[in-house]
Design a protein around this motif. Structure first.
Motif, PDB file in Angstrom:
ATOM      1  N   GLU A 311       6.245 -10.044   1.712  1.00 16.61           N
ATOM      2  CA  GLU A 311       7.222 -10.197   2.501  1.00 16.61           C
ATOM      3  C   GLU A 311       8.159  -8.939   2.050  1.00 16.61           C
ATOM      4  N   VAL A 312       8.289  -8.612   1.045  1.00 18.48           N
ATOM      5  CA  VAL A 312       9.370  -7.337   0.674  1.00 18.48           C
ATOM      6  C   VAL A 312       8.583  -6.167   1.109  1.00 18.48           C
ATOM      7  N   VAL A 313       7.222  -6.011   0.940  1.00 20.82           N
ATOM      8  CA  VAL A 313       6.411  -4.900   1.455  1.00 20.82           C
ATOM      9  C   VAL A 313       6.249  -5.063   2.824  1.00 20.82           C
ATOM     10  N   THR A 314       6.150  -6.007   3.601  1.00 18.02           N
ATOM     11  CA  THR A 314       6.525  -5.999   4.817  1.00 18.02           C
ATOM     12  C   THR A 314       7.631  -5.231   5.499  1.00 18.02           C
ATOM     13  N   VAL A 327       1.924   3.450   9.289  1.00 15.51           N
ATOM     14  CA  VAL A 327       1.432   2.659   8.115  1.00 15.51           C
ATOM     15  C   VAL A 327       0.441   1.939   8.523  1.00 15.51           C
ATOM     16  N   VAL A 328      -0.522   1.889   7.753  1.00 14.80           N
ATOM     17  CA  VAL A 328      -1.813   0.855   7.857  1.00 14.80           C
ATOM     18  C   VAL A 328      -1.998  -0.120   6.626  1.00 14.80           C
ATOM     19  N   THR A 329      -1.565  -1.229   6.811  1.00 10.37           N
ATOM     20  CA  THR A 329      -1.236  -2.549   5.847  1.00 10.37           C
ATOM     21  C   THR A 329      -2.489  -3.542   5.670  1.00 10.37           C
ATOM     22  N   LEU A 348       9.716   1.507  -0.251  1.00 12.93           N
ATOM     23  CA  LEU A 348      10.203   2.403   0.948  1.00 12.93           C
ATOM     24  C   LEU A 348      10.099   3.785   0.437  1.00 12.93           C
ATOM     25  N   ASN A 349      10.589   4.034  -1.016  1.00 13.35           N
ATOM     26  CA  ASN A 349      10.471   5.243  -1.236  1.00 13.35           C
ATOM     27  C   ASN A 349       8.949   5.794  -1.438  1.00 13.35           C
ATOM     28  N   LEU A 350       8.100   4.787  -1.945  1.00 17.78           N
ATOM     29  CA  LEU A 350       6.557   5.204  -2.227  1.00 17.78           C
ATOM     30  C   LEU A 350       6.107   5.820  -0.643  1.00 17.78           C
ATOM     31  N   GLU A 364      -1.514   4.640   3.931  1.00 16.04           N
ATOM     32  CA  GLU A 364      -2.245   3.075   3.727  1.00 16.04           C
ATOM     33  C   GLU A 364      -1.654   2.209   2.567  1.00 16.04           C
ATOM     34  N   VAL A 365      -1.218   1.164   3.194  1.00 17.94           N
ATOM     35  CA  VAL A 365      -0.550   0.247   1.942  1.00 17.94           C
ATOM     36  C   VAL A 365      -1.408  -0.847   1.760  1.00 17.94           C
ATOM     37  N   ALA A 366      -1.818  -1.404   0.719  1.00 20.41           N
ATOM     38  CA  ALA A 366      -2.645  -2.630   0.362  1.00 20.41           C
ATOM     39  C   ALA A 366      -1.897  -3.269  -0.826  1.00 20.41           C
ATOM     40  N   LEU A 367      -1.951  -4.563  -0.822  1.00 16.22           N
ATOM     41  CA  LEU A 367      -1.357  -5.443  -1.926  1.00 16.22           C
ATOM     42  C   LEU A 367      -2.569  -6.472  -1.997  1.00 16.22           C
ATOM     43  N   GLU A 368      -3.007  -6.639  -3.409  1.00 21.96           N
ATOM     44  CA  GLU A 368      -4.022  -7.568  -3.500  1.00 21.96           C
ATOM     45  C   GLU A 368      -3.874  -7.892  -5.097  1.00 21.96           C
ATOM     46  N   ASP A 369      -3.779  -9.247  -5.655  1.00 23.35           N
ATOM     47  CA  ASP A 369      -3.467  -9.744  -6.652  1.00 23.35           C
ATOM     48  C   ASP A 369      -2.398  -9.174  -7.696  1.00 23.35           C
TER      49      ASP A 369
END
Length: 453
Positions: A311-314, A327-329, A348-350, A364-369
């Motif tokens: 949720e923070v990343v979103t 941004v593609v998530t 956000l800085n990244l 492109e932003v991805a979050l896994e494990d």
């Protein structure tokens, strides 16, 4: 009340402990020796010939035998319960009420210390031998008591020497044991007076004092590093602030001079000048905000709580889209313990940094494990620049013409470190750069995990 030094207290404690041990041992020795000497006399008294009353009555006389110059060697006398004159074999013994009681009680006996009529100390064994009759058999104990007094004096003298030796040993031990503490105290006083954090204490061995010295050296090294980073931050901040401040001063001086001389600037030039001033103010605001973010200590942060990192990343992605980034998530649930505001600022800085170097602004932003990756499709970075990307105010030669303070990735590194994670930046296969953020956490909240169990 004046508080004694640690060395004095340690010496007193050691001396007191040894004195107590010596006193207990001396007392036990005295009681053992006394008991053995009295037991020897008691064994001589108990097989009493008075059991043969007829023989005793023939030998004893109505008058006691006077004692020699060294006191009576031994004495035996018959006593009657009614107190009538007794029969003596040797010197006379002083009869006590306890002795008369023994004469009245059949089969009774009593071992005790008493005295002869002339006052000589005696060990007396009184035993009932017939109804209303008892025999008192005695041995002198004057020499025994003298021996015990000598033993007591000798043990007292030895104890005093032991206490004195213990005090001396305690003082030497205290000096030897507290010598490293003294060096540590001098080092602390030196640092307090001179603020020289480069002072180090030699570490010898691996005992508690050595560990304390190592901890002190580590503390001063950490403080020195913190001071050095603070000084470097101030120096770098001053250097970075000098350029926009100089530009602002030049532009404002130009505006004032045109007003003072009455020679107005061209409207387009004046508008460009004001736009430049506004941009410089925006750059200053961003730089000051980044400096405050980096300069605050750990105690200034909000408490860390469990939060949904996806949720923070979103939220960070939505803010980046408002700034024009594409941004593609691809996000999977992940729960971490940290500060939501700091982590959102880091993500956000990244994304902003990636969008800055992407030709079309696509990220492109991805979050896994627990692994967050942010990739751009820009030119990437030279390999020699990669180790420096998270340093404060460091900017690659290709990015020095782009807006920014050089603090964005340093803020990312700080936020990730506070959450117990790691961050890195590398060139992506096929072109571009990829930032990787690893944060410890779980796939489910702790409360949800407990419910499922």
């Amino acid at each position: 009340m004046i508080r004694k030094s640690l060395r004095t207290r340690l010496t007193v404690l050691v001396a007191a402990a040894v004195a107590l041990a010596i006193a207990v041992c001396a007392g036990a020795c005295f009681m053992i020796v006394r008991g053995q000497l009295y037991q020897q006399i008691d064994r001589e008294l108990r097989p009493h010939p008075g059991n043969d009353l007829s023989w005793l009555m023939k030998k004893c006389g109505p008058e006691p035998v006077p004692a020699g110059p060294y006191g009576p060697p031994q004495s035996t006398q018959v006593i009657y319960a009614d107190g009538t004159p007794t029969c003596y074999l040797g010197a006379a013994l002083k009869v006590t009420p306890d002795d008369l009681r023994i004469a009245r009680e059949p089969g009774a006996e009593h071992m005790h210390n008493g005295v002869a009529e002339d006052g000589a100390p005696m060990r007396i064994f009184t035993v009932n031998v017939a109804p209303g009759m008892a025999v008192m058999d005695a041995r002198p104990i004057g020499r025994l008591q003298g021996t015990l007094r000598n033993v007591a004096l000798l043990l007292g003298f030895v104890s005093a020497l032991g206490v004195l030796g213990a005090a001396t040993a305690g003082l030497l031990i205290a000096r030897a044991a507290l010598r490293p503490v003294g060096r540590l105290s001098k080092a602390v006083e030196h640092i307090a007076q001179t603020e020289d954090l480069g002072t180090r204490i030699p570490v010898r061995g691996n005992d508690e004092i050595a560990r304390l010295s190592s901890s002190f050296n580590a503390m001063t090294a950490a403080l020195a590093g913190s001071r050095e980073r603070q000084q470097q931050l101030v120096a770098d901040a001053g250097h970075e602030l000098r350029t926009p401040l100089t530009t602002l001063r030049t532009n404002i001086d130009l505006l004032l001079r045109s007003e003072q001389t009455g020679r107005s600037l061209d409207p387009d030039a004046k508008r460009r000048l004001l736009v430049n001033v506004k941009a410089q103010f925006a750059e200053l605001s961003t730089l000051v905000a980044d400096l405050l973010q980096l300069a605050r200590g750990d105690t200034d942060h909000e408490p860390h709580v469990e939060l949904a990192f996806h949720e923070v990343v979103t939220a960070a992605v939505e803010r980046a889209r408002l700034r024009g980034a594409e941004v593609v998530t691809d996000l999977s649930p992940w729960y971490v313990v940290g500060n939501a505001a700091s982590l959102e600022r880091a993500v956000l800085n990244l994304i902003d940094n990636a969008a800055k170097f992407s030709p079309d602004g696509q990220v492109e932003v991805a979050l896994e494990d627990g692994r967050l990756t942010v990739r751009d499709h820009g030119p990437g970075l030279p390999e020699e620049d990669l180790p420096h990307v998270f340093e404060r105010f460091w900017r690659s030669p290709s990015a020095r013409g782009l807006p920014g303070s050089g603090l964005g990735l340093a803020i990312v590194a700080q936020a990730v470190a506070e959450s117990g994670g790691q961050v890195s930046l590398a060139n992506a296969p096929g072109g571009g750069a990829i930032a990787t953020m690893d944060l410890p956490g779980t796939l489910m909240r702790n409360s949800e995990t407990a419910k499922s169990l």
